[in-house]
Design a protein around this motif. Sequence first.
Motif, PDB file in Angstrom:
ATOM      1  N   LEU A   1       0.820  -1.216   0.000  1.00  0.00           N
ATOM      2  CA  LEU A   1       0.000   0.000   0.000  1.00  0.00           C
ATOM      3  C   LEU A   1       0.848   1.256   0.000  1.00  0.00           C
ATOM      4  O   LEU A   1       0.637   2.170  -0.787  1.00  0.00           O
ATOM      5  N   LEU A   2       1.812   1.307   0.922  1.00  0.00           N
ATOM      6  CA  LEU A   2       2.436   2.599   1.182  1.00  0.00           C
ATOM      7  C   LEU A   2       3.752   2.816   0.456  1.00  0.00           C
ATOM      8  O   LEU A   2       4.256   3.928   0.415  1.00  0.00           O
TER       9      LEU A   2
ATOM     10  N   PHE B   1      -7.962   1.153   0.703  1.00  0.00           N
ATOM     11  CA  PHE B   1      -7.177   1.867   1.711  1.00  0.00           C
ATOM     12  C   PHE B   1      -7.873   3.166   2.094  1.00  0.00           C
ATOM     13  O   PHE B   1      -7.985   3.512   3.265  1.00  0.00           O
ATOM     14  N   PHE B   2      -8.367   3.910   1.103  1.00  0.00           N
ATOM     15  CA  PHE B   2      -9.106   5.125   1.424  1.00  0.00           C
ATOM     16  C   PHE B   2     -10.586   4.847   1.604  1.00  0.00           C
ATOM     17  O   PHE B   2     -11.276   5.563   2.301  1.00  0.00           O
TER      18      PHE B   2
ATOM     19  N   ARG C   1      -7.017   7.669  11.249  1.00  0.00           N
ATOM     20  CA  ARG C   1      -8.132   8.476  10.764  1.00  0.00           C
ATOM     21  C   ARG C   1      -9.197   8.697  11.822  1.00  0.00           C
ATOM     22  O   ARG C   1      -9.898   9.704  11.799  1.00  0.00           O
TER      23      ARG C   1
ATOM     24  N   ALA D   1     -10.870  14.366   2.374  1.00  0.00           N
ATOM     25  CA  ALA D   1      -9.876  13.630   1.603  1.00  0.00           C
ATOM     26  C   ALA D   1      -8.467  14.248   1.629  1.00  0.00           C
ATOM     27  O   ALA D   1      -7.499  13.528   1.836  1.00  0.00           O
ATOM     28  N   PRO D   2      -8.313  15.584   1.417  1.00  0.00           N
ATOM     29  CA  PRO D   2      -6.938  16.114   1.341  1.00  0.00           C
ATOM     30  C   PRO D   2      -6.084  15.784   2.564  1.00  0.00           C
ATOM     31  O   PRO D   2      -4.955  15.307   2.419  1.00  0.00           O
TER      32      PRO D   2
ATOM     33  N   PHE E   1      -4.934  12.214   2.609  1.00  0.00           N
ATOM     34  CA  PHE E   1      -3.804  11.935   1.726  1.00  0.00           C
ATOM     35  C   PHE E   1      -2.493  12.347   2.368  1.00  0.00           C
ATOM     36  O   PHE E   1      -1.487  11.646   2.279  1.00  0.00           O
ATOM     37  N   ILE E   2      -2.499  13.507   3.014  1.00  0.00           N
ATOM     38  CA  ILE E   2      -1.253  13.980   3.610  1.00  0.00           C
ATOM     39  C   ILE E   2      -0.844  13.086   4.774  1.00  0.00           C
ATOM     40  O   ILE E   2       0.333  12.755   4.942  1.00  0.00           O
TER      41      ILE E   2
ATOM     42  N   ALA F   1      -1.540   9.912   4.968  1.00  0.00           N
ATOM     43  CA  ALA F   1      -1.001   8.705   4.340  1.00  0.00           C
ATOM     44  C   ALA F   1       0.428   8.937   3.882  1.00  0.00           C
ATOM     45  O   ALA F   1       1.284   8.050   3.980  1.00  0.00           O
ATOM     46  N   GLY F   2       0.707  10.147   3.382  1.00  0.00           N
ATOM     47  CA  GLY F   2       2.058  10.472   2.962  1.00  0.00           C
ATOM     48  C   GLY F   2       3.041  10.379   4.117  1.00  0.00           C
ATOM     49  O   GLY F   2       4.127   9.814   3.985  1.00  0.00           O
ATOM     50  N   LEU F   3       2.634  10.901   5.281  1.00  0.00           N
ATOM     51  CA  LEU F   3       3.527  10.871   6.445  1.00  0.00           C
ATOM     52  C   LEU F   3       3.747   9.426   6.906  1.00  0.00           C
ATOM     53  O   LEU F   3       4.854   9.030   7.268  1.00  0.00           O
TER      54      LEU F   3
ATOM     55  N   SER G   1       3.638   6.892   5.010  1.00  0.00           N
ATOM     56  CA  SER G   1       4.474   6.287   3.984  1.00  0.00           C
ATOM     57  C   SER G   1       5.959   6.571   4.201  1.00  0.00           C
ATOM     58  O   SER G   1       6.810   5.740   3.859  1.00  0.00           O
ATOM     59  N   PHE G   2       6.279   7.747   4.796  1.00  0.00           N
ATOM     60  CA  PHE G   2       7.681   8.049   5.106  1.00  0.00           C
ATOM     61  C   PHE G   2       8.312   6.939   5.942  1.00  0.00           C
ATOM     62  O   PHE G   2       9.454   6.544   5.732  1.00  0.00           O
TER      63      PHE G   2
END
Lengths: 221, 207
Positions: B22-23, B32-33, B169, B184-185, B188-189, B191-193, B195-196
């Motif tokens: 996923l990430l 995932f979302f 969430r 949603a925005p 996403f952010i 999820a980005g963190l 993903s780091f």
Amino acid sequence: MNEWIGVFKRGLSLDNPLVVLMIGLCPTLAVSTKLDGTFFLALSVLFVLTTSSVLISLLRSAIPELVRIPVFIVVIASFVTIVDLSLQAYLPDIYRFLGVWIPLIVVNCIILGRAEAFAYHNPPRLALADGLGMGLGFAGAILLLAAVRELIGSGQIVFLETTLIELPQWYRAPGVVMLFPGAFIVFGFIIAAISAINRRLYSRTTHPVPACTITEGGDVR
Amino acid sequence: MTELLTQFALLLVGGALVNNILLTRFVGLCPFFGVSGSMKASVGMAAAVVFVMMLASTATWIFWNWLLVPLGVGNFLYIPVFILVIASLVQFVELYLKKTTPALHRSLGIYLPLITTNCAVLATATESVRPGFFKLNIEYTFTFPETIVYTLGVALGFGFALISFAALRERLDVAPVPAFMKGAPISFITAGLLSFGYVGLAGLFGL
């Protein structure tokens, strides 16, 4: 003709599959690091979406309700195979860059979703408009994301070995934009911007949480 | 023996964490979302994914090695064959569960049809028989045990990422977020963190 244009325009604006409905996210986030690779992915999706919409619409009276999803999948998979083999033969570098994302077009929910929601119930003429509109809407959004990411992340935009835009020397590209977390973050800001614009222009709040699911009755939404 | 176990452990960790589907690879983002809004749904989805992925990889491994390769049609028939095998298998499993174990069907059943169109299943099945898929030059296919271990790793990684994101969430719902980022925005952010963290694992054990 007006009806045709109406259907065509929907995918480009208020029903844009990517930034409004938020379906088909996986390839979007994964490949959008390079504009040229993204361009060919968008082209492939446009091709598969349009041709499968038209074919399903032509066959719609012959497809039994009960087995329609498997039939859609077979139709879509055949067109994806055409794309897969053509790219492999003529553009091997692009094919290597896109990798697993070409076969995965089969399970892209935009395509199955449009087959189920539109092409199965409408004549080929309108299915063509819907396929083209949705495909171009998808292409526009994914190319925007790719252009933003490539420009910020590498300081230049290269299209098939031709440099289109280059930022001045002093620009230090933050490499993280090209990495996976960068994709989520850049996309988050893009949809935030688009929803703010939509709210201004159409006084419409967008963004329910994205859903790409088949409900129990078999409806894709 | 130790060598074999080491290799299996590497495949498991590699599939679950280092190459988290996923990430770090963006495969299977729709659920995932889609379902991570609720913790209960995420746990159900994760369990269903483990189950379906194992079945799908087993079936496609058999079809690939015993049917498509001997007939020499693998390269141009694998897409339709795999997706049809997975779709019909999921359908059969759903019918079977409905008849035999209604309780299990109630908890897993609603997620099963969703998984047919989940790219994670098709991607893992494709990769198991064509592991060089990301680097097309490698001519090496997994043996059957390797396929099973790798798939288990990928599926567990999927479940872990999904459940941890659902937990985040739930907290996000009560957090003060600027109006234009709501929904949603900000997801996403986040999820980005998240993903780091996974990207940081790249290179672990030389994977």
